[in-house]
Motif scaffolding. Structure first.
Motif, short mmCIF file in Angstrom:
data_model
loop_
_atom_site.label_atom_id
_atom_site.label_comp_id
_atom_site.label_asym_id
_atom_site.label_seq_id
_atom_site.Cartn_x
_atom_site.Cartn_y
_atom_site.Cartn_z
N UNK A 59 81.32 18.02 87.06
CA UNK A 59 82.34 17.12 87.77
C UNK A 59 83.14 16.34 86.62
N UNK A 60 82.69 16.36 85.42
CA UNK A 60 83.61 15.49 84.29
C UNK A 60 85.11 15.78 84.18
N UNK A 61 85.71 16.79 84.63
CA UNK A 61 86.96 17.09 84.49
C UNK A 61 87.60 16.46 85.70
N UNK A 100 83.93 10.50 95.41
CA UNK A 100 82.65 10.98 94.87
C UNK A 100 82.25 11.87 95.64
N UNK A 101 82.19 11.80 96.96
CA UNK A 101 81.97 12.83 97.92
C UNK A 101 82.47 14.24 97.70
N UNK A 102 83.83 14.24 97.61
CA UNK A 102 84.67 15.35 97.41
C UNK A 102 84.35 16.01 96.01
N UNK A 103 83.98 15.17 95.07
CA UNK A 103 83.71 15.68 93.85
C UNK A 103 82.27 16.51 93.85
N UNK A 104 81.62 15.93 94.56
CA UNK A 104 80.04 16.74 94.74
C UNK A 104 80.60 17.86 95.51
N UNK A 105 81.18 17.99 96.47
CA UNK A 105 81.47 19.22 97.21
C UNK A 105 81.99 20.15 96.21
N UNK A 106 82.97 19.75 95.32
CA UNK A 106 83.46 20.73 94.53
C UNK A 106 82.76 21.28 93.51
N UNK A 107 81.85 20.36 93.10
CA UNK A 107 80.86 21.15 92.05
C UNK A 107 79.92 21.89 92.55
N UNK A 108 79.68 21.77 93.73
CA UNK A 108 78.64 22.77 94.55
C UNK A 108 79.53 24.22 94.92
N UNK A 109 80.75 24.00 95.34
CA UNK A 109 81.67 25.02 95.54
C UNK A 109 81.79 25.89 94.18
N UNK A 110 82.23 25.12 92.95
CA UNK A 110 82.21 25.99 91.95
C UNK A 110 80.94 26.48 91.34
N UNK A 111 80.00 26.12 91.41
CA UNK A 111 78.66 26.51 90.89
C UNK A 111 78.36 27.63 91.83
N UNK A 112 78.75 27.60 93.03
CA UNK A 112 78.47 28.95 93.77
C UNK A 112 79.44 30.10 93.24
N UNK A 113 80.68 29.65 92.98
CA UNK A 113 81.41 30.71 92.22
C UNK A 113 81.05 31.39 91.20
N UNK A 114 80.33 30.56 90.44
CA UNK A 114 79.62 31.42 89.12
C UNK A 114 78.39 31.96 89.35
N UNK A 115 77.72 31.79 90.52
CA UNK A 115 76.67 32.25 90.93
C UNK A 115 75.49 31.51 90.68
N UNK A 126 85.57 19.58 73.44
CA UNK A 126 85.79 20.00 74.97
C UNK A 126 85.85 18.80 75.79
N UNK A 127 85.20 17.98 75.73
CA UNK A 127 85.49 16.62 76.40
C UNK A 127 86.93 16.19 76.55
N UNK A 128 87.65 16.35 75.18
CA UNK A 128 89.05 16.03 75.36
C UNK A 128 89.88 17.02 76.12
N UNK A 129 89.36 18.41 75.84
CA UNK A 129 90.24 19.49 76.69
C UNK A 129 90.16 19.03 78.16
N UNK A 130 89.09 18.34 78.75
CA UNK A 130 89.02 18.29 80.21
C UNK A 130 89.62 17.10 80.67
N UNK A 131 90.33 16.36 79.66
CA UNK A 131 91.09 15.27 80.00
C UNK A 131 90.60 13.89 79.70
N UNK A 132 89.51 14.04 78.72
CA UNK A 132 88.72 12.87 78.10
C UNK A 132 89.84 11.94 77.34
N UNK A 133 89.88 10.68 77.24
CA UNK A 133 90.72 9.94 76.24
C UNK A 133 89.58 9.52 74.96
N UNK A 134 90.07 9.17 74.01
CA UNK A 134 89.11 8.86 72.88
C UNK A 134 88.15 7.75 73.02
N UNK A 135 88.34 6.64 73.93
CA UNK A 135 87.21 5.73 74.33
C UNK A 135 86.41 6.46 75.18
N UNK A 136 86.72 7.13 76.08
CA UNK A 136 85.81 8.01 77.16
C UNK A 136 84.91 8.81 76.47
#
Lengths: 566, 281
Positions: free
Chosen positions: A408-410, A419-434, B182-192
Motif C-alpha cells: 500500500x505504500x506507493x 483507506x478502504x480503497x487502498x485496502x481493496x487495491x492491496x488485496x486486488x494486487x496481491x491476488x494478481x501475483x498469486x 525503493x521507497x524513493x521510487x514509490x514516491x517517498x520524500x526524504x522526510x518520509x
C-alpha cells in the motif's frame, strides 16, 4: 609441462563404466542429522559410487542437502552433528577414520574447489605464499625441495591456464579476477595429485563465459591426470552436460540416480520431472502459449525509448565510461531483455531509466514523455508509470513492515484513495501475483524468497504502471521458484499489457521470456533484435561466445526431453 | 542462489532447556525488578528511617535487625540504600534521556543528510567528545548548584556523543539498503523515508546502548556524588554512602562494601539486559 585446453566438442557420456574395481569413492546410505539424533536425519539414504576418471554431479536446490552431503564426506561438519552410513575411499571408510588419519587425505588425495573464489583465499597474503603453503602441506615428492617452490608455482599456474603466472603470483587476491582466482584454487586442489576433486558449485559466482572455461579446465585435468570429480551444482542441465552420472537430491532425500543422459531424457522420479520442466534451457517454449494470447501493440507507440544514452563516472584518470551510446525501444505490452556480463552497463541503464542517475548525453522517453532531465517534482509524477523490481528480495522490502503496508505504500505516498480503497487495491494486487489475502498481515521477514519477490512485484503494480524494470528478478531464486515468478510475470503481461525491461545474465530465461534482446559488453551494444533470431544466428562474436557458453544438452531448442510439459 | 559451505555450530555443553545465558538474563531481570520496587515503594522494604539514627547502635554489624548493619550515626545502612535507589535511578534516567534524545537527533540528521549537515553536526559531536566528561560535570554542577539533578544533566550532555555516533553509523548502514532506495521510487520524500523506514530500522541498537548507558550513568553520578558534586548530606545518595563510609573502611567495612555491592549488581544486571536486547536484533 604444458596442458592444452580441449576445445573439441564433448562426447556424450552415455553408459556407466563397466569396471567396478576402480571405484574411487563409494557412499553407502549416508545420513546426517544436525540435531545429533540420527532417527530424524536432515539428509538420509544417499548412496552412490564415483569411479576412477568419472564425473558425478550432485544436483539440488537450496536446502536440498547437497552441501551437507559434501561436508559430511569431507568431514567438515561440527562434532555435534551426527553422521551415519559409510563412505569408502581407497578401501577405507573415511567416516570412521580419526581426524588425524583423515587429514592426510583431505587436501591431498581428496581435493576441494570452493564456490566463491573471491572469498576463499586469504586476502592479506600474496598468491605465491598461499601456493607455497599448500606445497608445504602436500606429501608429493616433488614438493620436498623448498628451493624449487617458485618454479613449481609458476608451472602450476601456467598449467591451469593463467596468463602471466609471474605477475599473478606476486598479486594479492583482490587484484585478480574471479575466473583467475578460481583457476588458482583449482591449481591448489590439483597440486596434491588427488584421486578425487570435490567441486562445490565452482562456477556459480562467475560470469557465464568464464564458467565454460573453468569447466573445460576441470575436464582437461580429468583427462590428463585421470582424477575423478564430484561436482555439486543446482543446475541440472549443466550437470547433465559435464558429468557421467547424476545424483538428484531434494529435502535431504535421494530422488534420482543414474547416467546423466538417461536422467534428462527419461527421469524416473516426479521431482526430477518437475525440475526438468522448470529448467529454462530445457523448456524454451514454456511461455509460448501464454505469450501468444497477448494483444497486438499499437504501431509507432513505445512504452520506453532509450536514445543514444551515454554515462560515465568519475573524473580524470579514474573516469569510467559505463555506457557509450546505447539505444533501445520497447513497444507496449512487450518484453525487452538486456543481457551482459558484469561490467557491461546493464545495471546502469536500469538506473538511468528510473532516473536514479542522469544521462550525460541522450534521451530517455517514458510513454512519450522525456524524463532525461526532469527535476524532482516532475520526476515524482513520472515515476508512477515506471517501477522497479530488484534482484535481491531479501533486501528490497522493509523488514519491519507487513506485506499489506509494503504494497500500500506507493498509494499512501501518492495519496491515492481512501483507506478502504487502498485496502481493496492491496488485496486486488496481491491476488494478481498469486498471493492470498491472508498475506497482507504477515511480516515481510517471515516470507520465503519467492513470496517476497511476488510482494515486490505487487508493490510495483499498485500504481498501475506501464513499464516494469526487472533487474535480475529471479537470479537469487531457485529454479522452481524462478519458473513460478516468470509465470506470474507472463500472466500479468497478458492481463494488464505491461511492458518489461528485463535485465538478466541467464540467456535461457531470456530466450523463454523476452521478445527482443540487446546484448551489451563494456557499455556498447553488440547486437540487438528479436530473441529467437539473435540466439539462433548471432552476428557478433561476443554474442556467439555467450550463446556457446550455454550448456547444450539438447542441441536444438525444439528437442525437448520426454516428460517435459509444454 | 548461493549454497555456501555451511558449518553447523553445536553448543559445547548441552544442558536440556537452560543455557548460561538464560540463567544470567533471568537473574539480571530479577535484580532490576527488585530495584524498580525499591524506587516505587521504598518503605515497603524497610521499616527503619534512613535519616534518623540511634547513636547507641552505631557501627552495628550486619544482622537480622540491620541487614546491612549501621553507619557512624547509627542509621540503618540497608534503609539508606533502599531510599537512595530513587534518586539514583531517576537521575540516571534523566541523564540517559538527555543523551538519547539529543544524541539521536544529531546522529539521525547527520547520517541521513550527509554533506555539510554531517560536517557541522560531526564537529559538534567532536567538541562534546573533546571535553573530559568529569570536567564538564564539575563546571555544570558548580554553575547550577550542588544537586544530583545537575550532575545528571552533566552526565547526559557528555553521553550525547556516544549516542550520536552510534545512530549515525546505523543510519549510514541502513541508508544504502535497497528497500530505502525503493521507497524513493514509490514516491517517498526524504522526510518520509527518514521517519518511515530509516528510523524504525535503526532504533533497536540504540535501545541496547541506552540500557548500557543507564548503568554507566548510575556509576558516574555516584562517582560525582562521592566527590561532593551532588546532593549534600544527609541525603541517602549511593555515592554519598560510600563517601561518608570511606573514613571507617578498615574497621567497619560493611558501610562501604554493601552499598558498593548493590551498585555493582545493578550495573552488571543492566549490562546483561543490554546484551540480551542487542542479541535479539
Amino acid at each position: 609441462m604444458t596442458v592444452s585446453i580441449d576445445t573439441a566438442p564433448r562426447t556424450r557420456h552415455g553408459s556407466r563404466p563397466s569396471s567396478r574395481s576402480d571405484t574411487v569413492l563409494s557412499v553407502r546410505d549416508l545420513r546426517v542429522a544436525y540435531g545429533g539424533d540420527l532417527r530424524s536425519p536432515t539428509v538420509h539414504g544417499v548412496s552412490f559410487d564415483v569411479a576412477a576418471g568419472e564425473t558425478v554431479a550432485v544436483v539440488g536446490e537450496s536446502g536440498s542437502g547437497k552441501s551437507t552431503l559434501v561436508n559430511a564426506i569431507l568431514r567438515l561438519l561440527d562434532s555435534s552433528t551426527a553422521v551415519g552410513g559409510e563412505a569408502f575411499f581407497a578401501g577405507r571408510d573415511i567416516l570412521r577414520l580419526s581426524e588425524r588419519a583423515f587429514r592426510a587425505l583431505r587436501g591431498r588425495q581428496i581435493g576441494f574447489v570452493p564456490q566463491d573464489p573471491t572469498a576463499s583465499l586469504n586476502p592479506v597474503r600474496r598468491i605465491d605464499h598461499q601456493v607455497y603453503e599448500s606445497f608445504r602441506e602436500s606429501d608429493q615428492p616433488e614438493h620436498a625441495d623448498r628451493q624449487r617452490y617458485p618454479a613449481l608455482a609458476r608451472e602450476l599456474l601456467a598449467s591451469v591456464g593463467i596468463v602471466d603466472p609471474e605477475r599473478a603470483l606476486r598479486s594479492y587476491p583482490h587484484q585478480l579476477s574471479g575466473g583467475q582466482l578460481q583457476r588458482v584454487l583449482i591449481g591448489l586442489a590439483i597440486a596434491g595429485r588427488p584421486q578425487l576433486i570435490v567441486a562445490d558449485e565452482p562456477t556459480s559466482a562467475l560470469d557465464v563465459t568464464i564458467q565454460k572455461t573453468i569447466l573445460d579446465l576441470l575436464d582437461s585435468l580429468k583427462a590428463e591426470f585421470g582424477v575423478s570429480i564430484l561436482l555439486i551444482t543446482h543446475d541440472l542441465s549443466l550437470a547433465a552436460e559435464r558429468s557421467d552420472q547424476v545424483v538428484v537430491l531434494n529435502d535431504g532425500e535421494l530422488q534420482e540416480h543414474g547416467p546423466s543422459r538417461e536422467t534428462l531424457t527419461a527421469p524416473r522420479s516426479a521431482y526430477a520431472r518437475a525440475l526438468i520442466r522448470d529448467i529454462p534451457r530445457l523448456n524454451l517454449d514454456r511461455f509460448a502459449p501464454a505469450i501468444s494470447r497477448r494483444a497486438e501493440p499499437e504501431a509507432g507507440r513505445y512504452a520506453l525509448e532509450v536514445e543514444n544514452v551515454q554515462k560515465s563516472f568519475g573524473a580524470g584518470e579514474h573516469r569510467t565510461e559505463a555506457l557509450k551510446g546505447v539505444s533501445l525501444r520497447i513497444p507496449p505490452g512487450r518484453t525487452h531483455a538486456l543481457v551482459g556480463e558484469s561490467g557491461s552497463g546493464k545495471t546502469t541503464i536500469a538506473r538511468l531509466v528510473l532516473r536514479l542517475l542522469e544521462p550525460d548525453e541522450g534521451r530517455i522517453i517514458v510513454d512519450g514523455q522525456d524524463v532525461s532531465h526532469l527535476d524532482r517534482k516532475d520526476l515524482r509524477s513520472a515515476r508512477r508509470h515506471l517501477q522497479l523490481v530488484y534482484q535481491n528480495p531479501f533486501n528490497s522490502l522493509d523488514p519491519t513492515y507487513t506485506v499489506g503496508r509494503i504494497v500500500a505504500e506507493p498509494l499512501v505516498r501518492y495519496r491515492e484513495g481512501s483507506r478502504e480503497e487502498r485496502r481493496r487495491r492491496v488485496v486486488e494486487v496481491l491476488e494478481l501475483v498469486g498471493l492470498d489475502e491472508s498475506f497482507a498481515d504477515r511480516r515481510a521477514r517471515r516470507l520465503s524468497g519467492g513470496q517476497r519477490q511476488r510482494v515486490a512485484i505487487a508493490r510495483a503494480l499498485s500504481l498501475n504502471p506501464d513499464v516494469l524494470v526487472l533487474d535480475e528478478p529471479t537470479s537469487a531464486l531457485d529454479v522452481t521458484v524462478q519458473a513460478q515468478i516468470l509465470d506470474v510475470l507472463v500472466d500479468l503481461q497478458v492481463r494488464l499489457g505491461l511492458s518489461y525491461l528485463f535485465i538478466s545474465h541467464d540467456l535461457s530465461v531470456v530466450r523463454q521470456f523476452a521478445d527482443t534482446v540487446t546484448v551489451l559488453q563494456h557499455g556498447v551494444v553488440k547486437e540487438d533484435g528479436p530473441t529467437a533470431q539473435v540466439f539462433a544466428d548471432p552476428a557478433d562474436d561476443y554474442t556467439r561466445a555467450l550463446v556457446a557458453s550455454i550448456p547444450d544438452v539438447a542441441r536444438t531448442a525444439t528437442d525437448l526431453p520426454v516428460g517435459a510439459v509444454r | 542462489m548461493t549454497a555456501t559451505l555451511t558449518l553447523s555450530r553445536g553448543p559445547a555443553v548441552r544442558v536440556p532447556g537452560l543455557s548460561v545465558r538464560t540463567i544470567a538474563t533471568t537473574l539480571a531481570g530479577l535484580i532490576i525488578l527488585v530495584l524498580i520496587a525499591w524506587v516505587i515503594a521504598p518503605s515497603l522494604f524497610t521499616s527503619h528511617d534512613p535519616y534518623a539514627g540511634v547513636p547507641a547502635e552505631r557501627f552495628a554489624e550486619p544482622s537480622a535487625a540491620h541487614l546491612f548493619g549501621t553507619d557512624q550515626l547509627g542509621r540503618d545502612v540497608f534503609a539508606r540504600v533502599v531510599h537512595g535507589t530513587r534518586p539514583a535511578v531517576l537521575s540516571a534516567l534523566l541523564a540517559v534521556t538527555i543523551g538519547l534524545v539529543a544524541g539521536s537527533a544529531i546522529g539521525l540528521l547527520a547520517g541521513f543528510f550527509g554533506g555539510i549537515v554531517d560536517g557541522i553536526l560531526g564537529r559538534v559531536l567532536d567538541i562534546v567528545l573533546a571535553i573530559p566528561s568529569f570536567l564538564l560535570a564539575v563546571i555544570v554542577v558548580v554553575s547550577l548548584g550542588f544537586q544530583t539533578v545537575n550532575a545528571a544533566i552533566a552526565v547526559g550532555v557528555s553521553s550525547i556523543a556516544v549516542f550520536g555516533r552510534l545512530i549515525r553509523s546505523e543510519v549510514l548502514r541502513v541508508k544504502n539498503l535497497t528497500f530505502v532506495e525503493s521507497a524513493y521510487l514509490i514516491g517517498g520524500s526524504r522526510l518520509s523515508v527518514l521517519f518511515a523506514h530509516v528510523l524504525p530500522n535503526t532504533y533497536r541498537s540504540v535501545v541496547a546502548l541506552a540500557v548500557l548507558q543507564f548503568g554507566l550513568a548510575i556509576i558516574s553520578i555516584a562517582g560525582l556524588a562521592f566527590l561532593g558534586y551532588g546532593n549534600p548530606p544527609p541525603s541517602p545518595d549511593w555515592g554519598l554512602l560510600v563517601a561518608e563510609g570511606k573514613d571507617y573502611l578498615y574497621r567497619y567495612p560493611w558501610v562501604v562494601y554493601l552499598p558498593g555491592l548493590v551498585m555493582v549488581a545493578t550495573v552488571l544486571s543492566l549490562n546483561q539486559l543490554s546484551t540480551t536486547i542487542g542479541k535479539d536484533k
